[in-house]
Every structure is written in structure tokens, then in C-alpha cells.
Write a protein that holds these residues in place. Structure first.
Motif, PDB file in Angstrom:
ATOM      1  N   GLU A 131       0.826  -1.206   0.000  1.00  0.00           N
ATOM      2  CA  GLU A 131       0.000   0.000   0.000  1.00  0.00           C
ATOM      3  C   GLU A 131       0.859   1.254   0.000  1.00  0.00           C
ATOM      4  O   GLU A 131       0.609   2.194  -0.770  1.00  0.00           O
ATOM      5  CB  GLU A 131      -0.930  -0.010   1.221  1.00  0.00           C
ATOM      6  CG  GLU A 131      -2.012   1.056   1.199  1.00  0.00           C
ATOM      7  CD  GLU A 131      -1.533   2.428   1.622  1.00  0.00           C
ATOM      8  OE1 GLU A 131      -2.079   3.419   1.094  1.00  0.00           O
ATOM      9  OE2 GLU A 131      -0.613   2.516   2.466  1.00  0.00           O
ATOM     10  N   ARG A 169       1.049   3.886  -3.176  1.00  0.00           N
ATOM     11  CA  ARG A 169       0.643   5.271  -2.936  1.00  0.00           C
ATOM     12  C   ARG A 169       1.724   6.245  -3.388  1.00  0.00           C
ATOM     13  O   ARG A 169       1.438   7.261  -4.040  1.00  0.00           O
ATOM     14  CB  ARG A 169       0.334   5.437  -1.448  1.00  0.00           C
ATOM     15  CG  ARG A 169      -0.082   6.799  -1.028  1.00  0.00           C
ATOM     16  CD  ARG A 169      -0.732   6.818   0.366  1.00  0.00           C
ATOM     17  NE  ARG A 169      -0.351   5.726   1.230  1.00  0.00           N
ATOM     18  CZ  ARG A 169       0.638   5.757   2.111  1.00  0.00           C
ATOM     19  NH1 ARG A 169       1.381   6.847   2.220  1.00  0.00           N
ATOM     20  NH2 ARG A 169       0.890   4.727   2.892  1.00  0.00           N
ATOM     21  N   PRO A 177      -5.806   5.840   1.783  1.00  0.00           N
ATOM     22  CA  PRO A 177      -5.151   4.550   1.542  1.00  0.00           C
ATOM     23  C   PRO A 177      -5.446   4.020   0.140  1.00  0.00           C
ATOM     24  O   PRO A 177      -6.530   4.232  -0.407  1.00  0.00           O
ATOM     25  CB  PRO A 177      -5.763   3.636   2.605  1.00  0.00           C
ATOM     26  CG  PRO A 177      -6.333   4.550   3.635  1.00  0.00           C
ATOM     27  CD  PRO A 177      -6.757   5.785   2.911  1.00  0.00           C
ATOM     28  N   HIS A 178      -4.492   3.336  -0.435  1.00  0.00           N
ATOM     29  CA  HIS A 178      -4.643   2.709  -1.750  1.00  0.00           C
ATOM     30  C   HIS A 178      -4.903   1.213  -1.547  1.00  0.00           C
ATOM     31  O   HIS A 178      -4.072   0.361  -1.831  1.00  0.00           O
ATOM     32  CB  HIS A 178      -3.383   2.929  -2.589  1.00  0.00           C
ATOM     33  CG  HIS A 178      -3.268   4.309  -3.165  1.00  0.00           C
ATOM     34  ND1 HIS A 178      -3.620   5.443  -2.470  1.00  0.00           N
ATOM     35  CD2 HIS A 178      -2.855   4.741  -4.380  1.00  0.00           C
ATOM     36  CE1 HIS A 178      -3.409   6.513  -3.229  1.00  0.00           C
ATOM     37  NE2 HIS A 178      -2.956   6.108  -4.395  1.00  0.00           N
ATOM     38  N   TYR A 179      -6.087   0.890  -1.044  1.00  0.00           N
ATOM     39  CA  TYR A 179      -6.396  -0.488  -0.702  1.00  0.00           C
ATOM     40  C   TYR A 179      -6.438  -1.415  -1.920  1.00  0.00           C
ATOM     41  O   TYR A 179      -6.186  -2.614  -1.798  1.00  0.00           O
ATOM     42  CB  TYR A 179      -7.734  -0.553   0.029  1.00  0.00           C
ATOM     43  CG  TYR A 179      -7.726   0.039   1.421  1.00  0.00           C
ATOM     44  CD1 TYR A 179      -6.609  -0.066   2.250  1.00  0.00           C
ATOM     45  CD2 TYR A 179      -8.853   0.692   1.912  1.00  0.00           C
ATOM     46  CE1 TYR A 179      -6.617   0.467   3.524  1.00  0.00           C
ATOM     47  CE2 TYR A 179      -8.870   1.219   3.196  1.00  0.00           C
ATOM     48  CZ  TYR A 179      -7.745   1.109   4.001  1.00  0.00           C
ATOM     49  OH  TYR A 179      -7.759   1.624   5.274  1.00  0.00           O
ATOM     50  N   SER A 199      -4.446  -1.755  -4.099  1.00  0.00           N
ATOM     51  CA  SER A 199      -3.106  -2.227  -4.429  1.00  0.00           C
ATOM     52  C   SER A 199      -2.865  -3.663  -3.981  1.00  0.00           C
ATOM     53  O   SER A 199      -2.016  -4.367  -4.553  1.00  0.00           O
ATOM     54  CB  SER A 199      -2.054  -1.322  -3.782  1.00  0.00           C
ATOM     55  OG  SER A 199      -2.169  -1.331  -2.363  1.00  0.00           O
TER      56      SER A 199
END
Length: 310
Positions: A129, A133, A260-262, A264
Motif C-alpha cells: 500500500e 501510494r 489509503p490505496h487499498y 493495491s
């Protein structure tokens, strides 16, 4: 359940294993029986009190933001996962902890790749993550030349692989004994420290498009000069970044700069299933030996991810 915790700020020996109440999955969440949990620099920053003014936490605190295990409770509204599934994922980052315990509630997860050991899965999510990001913030894509400062650490090793999967050319700094390790991950290795600009120029005569600082070693002034400006540099580790016009990429807690870049996690799992992504492990410790894990993390010399097993 057993959980790692600290009740006061201090050195690694303030960590203890204690009996605490079990958490339960709320709407949109799942609970796992944890088999492995990652250790991140953020864990020891919080434990030491280094970030107490920036990121206040309630004590006692259970550290850890990523884990892997078996799904044993599913919250309302959750689909696509069943009891007994093997997954890896992240706790609610706003809580800044909770993973280093017998049970952990995840807000983001993906199926555990068959190629991953439990230890690799337990240490995957936070670095995936974080790296994603930062790469997205820098606009890393096919044709980008990226320099990763501190490339042999947990986030650096993941960032190299994810950037290469996007079609980028990656240069990575590390101590010379780690150069072969970086090359095996797909990076062009070089040494950090004085003379870096000249070494980078020799390796990338057309320059670099972006720089990711994973080290926080005070090199931002040089990295900004190499990149050609502060907007082309992202740090995840240097708390004095603002002095150089560079923003820290951070999610969770007060002062977070990004969401957050979940998504990913699923991307990384797919790459792993294709044999294009792995999680290099620096060391694995039992939960009772967490103080030694934190000591290694604080040393700054871990090659890959540090993981606790339960």
C-alpha cells in the motif's frame, strides 16, 4: 487473546505479550486468526514516542498494521470472502495498530498468493500500500526513470518490483553488499551518499523523472537536486521533508496526506500469482521476541521485511 502491546513509550523492552479482549468484525470488515504480522518503521516510531506530538495514541497500544491469517468472522455487507479463506491485508490505518495479536480485524484484504509463505503474506500489505501510494503520487508508469533511496528495505524492495511491473526503469541505492540483491529484484543498483548525483548521471544520462526516499537519512537536498525539483520527490521517512519543499506521503492518523490505496493489495496478489512479485524477508521472529524485531527495524539495516509469527 494474546497480543503484543506497550503501555508506556520507550525502548523495545517496553513491549510485552499480554491477554487482551478479542476484537470483532464490524460492517465491511473481516476478522482473521493471525498467523503472521508485519513490523514497520511506524511501529517503532510510535513505541519510542518519537511521533507522540504528531500522532497521539491511546495506551496501552497493540502495534502492527498488516497481517495474514484465516478468516474466522465476516462483517455485515462483506462479499467475495468465506470463513476459512487464507488472506492478507490491513487493519484500519486510522487506528495505527492492532495486527500483532491473536485476532485482527481487517478493512482491506486480498487472497493469499499460493507462492507466498505465511510470513511473506503477513508482511506484504503495508509495504504494498505504501509503495503504490508513493508511485501513484509520483506518476510512475511505463517509460519513467525512478530513483529509490534506501531500496533494500521493506518498502524499497516492494517499490522496485511494482515500478518495474509498470514498465519503469528503476535505480536503487543501498550498501554495496546489497547490490546483487537489488539487481535480482529488477533495479540498477548504486551506492548512496556523497557523489550520488554523479553516479546517477552515469547510470541514467537522460536524468531521473522521480525519486522515492525510503531511507529518511537526511539526503533530501541532494535528491531534490537530482530530480530537478521538490515536486518530483516523495519521502515516506524524512520528518523534516517540509524544509526541502517535499511532502511526506502518509496515510492514517492526524496529518495524513492521502487516502489509503487499498486496491493495491489485489494488484500485488495478481502479480505474485504471475511470478512477478515477492516479499523479501529480512527476519522472522516469534511474538515473544518482538523487542528484537523492533531493534532490527530501528537499526535501518534490515534487508526486506521484518515479520512476527503467532
Amino acid at each position: 487473546m494474546e497480543a503484543l502491546q506497550f503501555s508506556t513509550y520507550g525502548p523495545p523492552d517496553v513491549l510485552t505479550v499480554a491477554e487482551v479482549d478479542e476484537p470483532h468484525a464490524g460492517p465491511g470488515q473481516i476478522r482473521i486468526a493471525v498467523l503472521a504480522a508485519g513490523v514497520t518503521p511506524g511501529d517503532h516510531y510510535l513505541r519510542s514516542g518519537r511521533m507522540r506530538d504528531m500522532v497521539p495514541i491511546a495506551l496501552p497500544h497493540v502495534p502492527g498494521v498488516d497481517a495474514a491469517g484465516i478468516v474466522d468472522e465476516i462483517g455485515a455487507g462483506v462479499t467475495g470472502v468465506r470463513l476459512g479463506d487464507a488472506v492478507f491485508g490491513l487493519v484500519d490505518i486510522a487506528r495505527l495498530g492492532g495486527a500483532a495479536a491473536g485476532f485482527a480485524v481487517l478493512v482491506a484484504w486480498a487472497p493469499k498468493p499460493e507462492s507466498f509463505s505465511w510470513e511473506q503474506a503477513g508482511g506484504a500489505a503495508a509495504n504494498v500500500e505504501t509503495a503504490t501510494r508513493a508511485l501513484d503520487r509520483l506518476g510512475v508508469e511505463a517509460g519513467t526513470t525512478l530513483l529509490v533511496e534506501g531500496a533494500a528495505g521493506g518498502v524499497g524492495t516492494v517499490a522496485i518490483q511494482l515500478a518495474v511491473a509498470r514498465g519503469a526503469t528503476v535505480l536503487g541505492t543501498a550498501r554495496e553488499p546489497n547490490h546483487g540483491f537489488l539487481a535480482a529484484l529488477g533495479a540498477i543498483p548504486t551506492t548512496y551518499g556523497p557523489g550520488l548525483a554523479d553516479r546517477v548521471a552515469a547510470l541514467a544520462p537522460h536524468g531521473v523523472d522521480a525519486v522515492l526516499d525510503c531511507a529518511g537519512s537526511g539526503s533530501l537536498a541532494d535528491l531534490v537536486a537530482i530530480a530537478g525539483g521538490p515536486t518530483r520527490v516523495v519521502t515516506i521517512a524524512d520528518l523534516r521533508a517540509a524544509e526541502h519543499g517535499v511532502e511526506i506521503s502518509r496515510t492514517g492518523g492526524p496529518g495524513a496526506t492521502e487516502a489509503p490505496h487499498y486496491e493495491s493489495l489485489a494488484v500485488a496478489a495478481a502479480l505474485a500469482d504471475e511470478g512477478r512479485f515477492t516479499v523479501p524477508l529480512a527476519a522472522v521472529f516469534e511474538l515473544k521476541d518482538a523487542a528484537a524485531a523492533h531493534e532490527l527495524s530501528e537499526s535501518g539495516h534490515a534487508r526486506g521485511k521484518i515479520v512476527l509469527t503467532l
